[in-house]
Design a protein around this motif. Structure first.
Motif, short mmCIF file in Angstrom:
data_model
loop_
_atom_site.label_atom_id
_atom_site.label_comp_id
_atom_site.label_asym_id
_atom_site.label_seq_id
_atom_site.Cartn_x
_atom_site.Cartn_y
_atom_site.Cartn_z
N ALA A 4 0.83 -1.21 0.00
CA ALA A 4 0.00 0.00 0.00
C ALA A 4 0.86 1.26 0.00
CB ALA A 4 -0.93 -0.01 1.21
N ILE A 5 1.98 1.23 0.75
CA ILE A 5 2.90 2.37 0.76
C ILE A 5 3.53 2.55 -0.62
CG2 ILE A 5 5.03 3.28 1.75
CD1 ILE A 5 4.34 1.80 4.34
N ASP A 6 4.00 1.46 -1.20
CA ASP A 6 4.66 1.54 -2.51
C ASP A 6 3.72 2.01 -3.60
OD1 ASP A 6 6.96 0.63 -1.30
OD2 ASP A 6 6.66 -1.46 -1.86
N LYS A 7 2.45 1.59 -3.53
CA LYS A 7 1.49 1.93 -4.59
C LYS A 7 0.67 3.18 -4.28
CE LYS A 7 0.94 -2.89 -6.09
NZ LYS A 7 -0.02 -4.02 -6.27
N GLY A 8 0.93 3.84 -3.16
CA GLY A 8 0.22 5.05 -2.81
C GLY A 8 -1.26 4.81 -2.51
N ILE A 44 8.44 2.27 9.12
CA ILE A 44 7.79 3.45 9.69
C ILE A 44 8.43 4.73 9.16
CG2 ILE A 44 9.30 3.50 11.72
CD1 ILE A 44 5.54 4.44 11.55
N LEU A 45 9.74 4.70 8.85
CA LEU A 45 10.40 5.88 8.30
C LEU A 45 9.84 6.24 6.93
CD1 LEU A 45 14.13 5.21 9.29
CD2 LEU A 45 12.46 6.66 10.45
N ALA A 46 9.67 5.23 6.09
CA ALA A 46 9.08 5.47 4.76
C ALA A 46 7.65 5.96 4.89
CB ALA A 46 9.14 4.20 3.92
N LEU A 47 6.91 5.37 5.82
CA LEU A 47 5.53 5.77 6.02
C LEU A 47 5.45 7.21 6.54
CD1 LEU A 47 2.60 4.77 5.97
CD2 LEU A 47 2.89 4.00 8.33
N GLY A 48 6.29 7.54 7.52
CA GLY A 48 6.29 8.89 8.05
C GLY A 48 6.67 9.93 7.01
N GLU A 49 7.65 9.60 6.17
CA GLU A 49 8.05 10.53 5.11
C GLU A 49 6.91 10.76 4.13
OE1 GLU A 49 11.43 10.96 1.58
OE2 GLU A 49 11.61 9.40 3.13
N TRP A 50 6.19 9.67 3.80
CA TRP A 50 5.07 9.79 2.86
C TRP A 50 3.98 10.69 3.43
CZ3 TRP A 50 -0.15 8.80 2.81
CH2 TRP A 50 -0.77 8.77 1.55
N VAL A 51 3.64 10.51 4.72
CA VAL A 51 2.59 11.33 5.35
C VAL A 51 3.03 12.80 5.40
CG1 VAL A 51 1.32 11.75 7.48
CG2 VAL A 51 1.69 9.42 6.69
N LEU A 52 4.27 13.04 5.78
CA LEU A 52 4.78 14.41 5.87
C LEU A 52 4.68 15.11 4.52
CD1 LEU A 52 6.32 16.71 7.31
CD2 LEU A 52 8.44 15.54 6.67
#
Length: 679
Positions: free
Chosen positions: A435-439, A488-496
């Motif tokens: 889900a993170i990779d595909k937005g 979580i780092l990738a997820l946090g960067e995406w949200v930011l």
């Protein structure tokens, strides 16, 4: 064909004919073996192989020709021209080199036929130049039909042989068939050409070659040709052996772990499949033990990776030494190992697992310290726990994860009921990664307003995930999964980045608040990430605020406060979230100038009719005023709660009463006024 048979049977010495064919056969085999090596060689090596092939091929043609010529009974005095004899060898050498160079280097299969035709032409050229060196006292005439037939046979059969060797298609018995075609090409061309020759004796030479001289010349020819052909055969054999040894070494390297020498993941999969097949055939079981070392990271952190590598190598040696028949151990990577046993009695597996556990818990004495590790071991059994190799490995992993989570002192067997939750977590983690990779995630925003005026003061970015099969997954479930699985780092960067992009597009100048997890705060590059994101999105730093709990700070207080100071220096606001729960240390408030304190929703739920909660609220508000830090109360869901906040002088509020989380598009259309209307 009758004339050909008569020529061979009557006009030739049968023993020398057999010798000539034998030389031709050995030489043809040498040609085929070397051509097989030349096909896959690099360009420079291919030319070298072409030279070696041409040397062996020309020697084969030349020796076959002259031995067969010496077998021919001309019934007239015969001499040989030494110059033309040598020239005939050189013609064969040059023609063969040209033919095999083309055949070996061409990219299309047709090059094999072309190169083979050139090889056949070299056979024909050598024969007829050699015949010109054959001086007989008599009149020589030629039957051109047989001459043409000889050339066509030589060229055609040679082209077929090399094309067969050159083809990429799978052909049964390719090597022996090609060898036979080359023998046929050389022998048929020679004997058809000899059939075409007619000699009328004149006996003008008083010093013809005598039979003893013919035999000596035949023997010398055979020896010279044999040496050349043998050199080619041994070169091909040496290359084949070298390649075989290299292939064995490459296979060993591909199937072994470089650090420990144990079989690797690839070898493990192959061995597991083999053991399951054997167990199925013999009515036995396969026990698979998934192993994850405990406290190995401590060794790397305290003593360095070199010490860690030595520990892994020593453990691998111990495990390898304890193996018995039908037992296997491999290193999958990092500090993960796997061991298996094929057994008939359950006690065999129990003893095997206990020995593994004992070896892994035994102390390791290194140069300057003693390592005591231990391991979490999970066991799954084929076919009891799984019907396939993949399922067996997965179930052993699940049992191992449960053993690690429970800090189990002994190996744990797979239990479908207990391990199903772990399997579900792993599947959910994989889905979240995709889900993170595909937005496929989304960000909703909940309004924050002033308690006294109802004006919007900002919005909190709240991450949302709607699973395609499971529906909405609460953040309380998927955020810990992201933390425990390392993204979580990738997820946090995406949200930011998403929150900054959305806020930059709003028609109003409201702030946006983004939550920061403890793992993000521990990352030294977090200030750089904020700075780069603000530059990329164009959002002014004063419109961004981060929210974090005191738990995120307390793990490494000095480091965390240093990172927060760097972020605050960018102009970004910092809010202390969930105040009133956890540590809630006044020292933290003293050590860092927070821009906002968010009172935990627990206190809002207790405000109605609870004197203690109201007193705590009043105390926190007084603390905030004394420190000049505004207070925001979370979880406001009733008008009575809002009235208490207004009466006590709370600065800001957030909750379902004021506004439910919504998409960025809805906030943009509302122009930032949703909070005021709701309030």
């Amino acid at each position: 064909m009758i004339r050909l048979a008569m020529c061979i049977a009557i006009d030739h010495d049968p023993w020398l004919v057999v010798l000539a064919v034998l030389i031709c056969g050995v030489g043809a085999f040498s040609i085929v073996q070397m051509f097989e090596r030349a096909r896959g060689a690099a360009r420079g090596q291919g030319l070298a192989w072409a030279f070696l092939i041409s040397a062996a091929a020309s020697a084969t043609i030349w020796c076959t020709h002259f031995v067969a010529m010496l077998a021919f009974e001309a019934k007239a005095p015969v001499t040989l021209d030494p110059v033309l004899t040598i020239v005939s060898l050189m013609v064969a050498m040059i023609g063969c080199f040209a033919g095999f160079s083309v055949a070996a280097r061409g990219r299309h299969d047709a090059y094999g036929a072309v190169g083979g035709a050139l090889f056949g032409g070299a056979i024909a050229a050598m024969h007829f130049v050699g015949m010109s060196a054959y001086r007989v006292d008599g009149i020589v005439s030629w039957d051109m039909n047989y001459v043409i037939a000889a050339i066509l046979c030589g060229v055609g059969l040679s082209a077929a042989a090399i094309a067969l060797l050159r083809t990429h298609r799978a052909v049964r018995h390719r090597v022996p068939v090609a060898t036979g075609l080359i023998v046929a090409a050389i022998a048929l061309l020679h004997f058809l050409a000899m059939t075409a020759m007619r000699i009328t004796p004149m006996a003008l030479d008083d010093t013809p070659l005598r039979p003893s001289e013919f035999n000596a010349l035949a023997l010398a020819t055979v020896l010279v040709g044999g040496i050349v052909i043998a050199a080619g055969v041994f070169a091909a054999m040496l290359d084949r052996q070298t390649r075989s040894e290299a292939m064995r070494e490459l296979t060993r390297m591909a199937m072994s772990d470089a650090l420990t020498g144990l079989p690797n993941r690839t070898a493990f999969r192959a061995e597991l499949a083999r053991q399951i097949e054997a167990a199925t055939a013999n009515g036995e079981r396969v026990g698979l033990c998934a192993i994850d070392l405990d406290r190995f990271k401590e060794i790397n952190d305290l003593h360095g990776h070199k010490a860690g590598d030595e520990v892994l190598a020593r453990i691998a040696g111990r495990l390898q030494a304890m193996l018995g028949p039908d037992q296997f151990v491999a290193r999958l990577g990092g500090d993960e190992f796997v061991a298996m046993i094929r057994f008939a009695e359950p006690t065999q597996l129990s003893v095997f697992a206990a020995r593994l556990d004992t070896e892994l818990k035994a102390p390791l004495a290194l140069d300057d310290f003693e390592a005591r590790l231990g391991a979490s071991i999970g066991i799954a059994i084929f076919p009891d726990d799984a019907a396939t190799a993949e399922a067996l490995a997965n179930n052993a992993d699940l049992a191992m994860y449960r053993a690690k989570a429970d800090a189990a002192p002994v190996p744990l067997h797979y239990d479908s009921a207990l391990d199903e939750a772990i399997r579900d977590q792993r599947e959910l983690a994989a889905d979240l990664r995709r889900a993170i990779d595909k937005g496929e995630l989304d960000v909703h925003y909940q309004v924050q307003t002033s308690v006294t005026s109802g004006a919007v003061t900002g919005y909190e970015a709240l991450l949302r995930w709607t699973h395609p099969q499971r529906g909405a997954i609460p953040p309380a479930i998927f955020i810990p999964i992201a933390e425990s699985n390392g993204f979580i780092l990738a997820l946090g960067e995406w949200v930011l980045r998403r929150a900054c992009i959305d806020a930059a597009g709003w028609p109003h100048q409201s702030k946006v608040a983004v939550n920061v997890s403890p793992l993000q705060l521990a990352h030294a590059d977090l200030p750089r990430l904020f700075h780069q994101t603000l530059l990329d999105t164009g959002l002014p730093p004063r419109r961004l605020e981060i929210e974090l709990t005191e738990t995120a700070i307390i793990a490494d207080r000095e480091r965390a406060l240093h990172v927060l100071r760097q972020i605050k220096a960018l102009g970004v606001g910092v809010a202390l979230d969930d105040f009133g729960t956890g540590y809630s240390s006044l020292e933290t408030l003293r050590a860092f100038p927070f821009d906002k304190i968010k009172l935990d929703r627990f206190f809002a739920a207790e405000l109605e009719g609870n004197i203690q909660s109201t007193a705590i609220l009043r105390a926190v508000l007084a603390l905030g005023k004394s420190l000049s830090i505004p207070i925001l109360a979370e979880g406001i869901e009733t008008q009575e709660q809002l009235d208490v906040l207004r009466r006590e002088g709370c600065d800001e509020a957030q909750g379902f009463l004021i506004g439910r989380p919504g998409r960025a598009a809805a906030l943009a259309e509302a122009g930032g006024g949703l909070g005021a209307q709701a309030a």
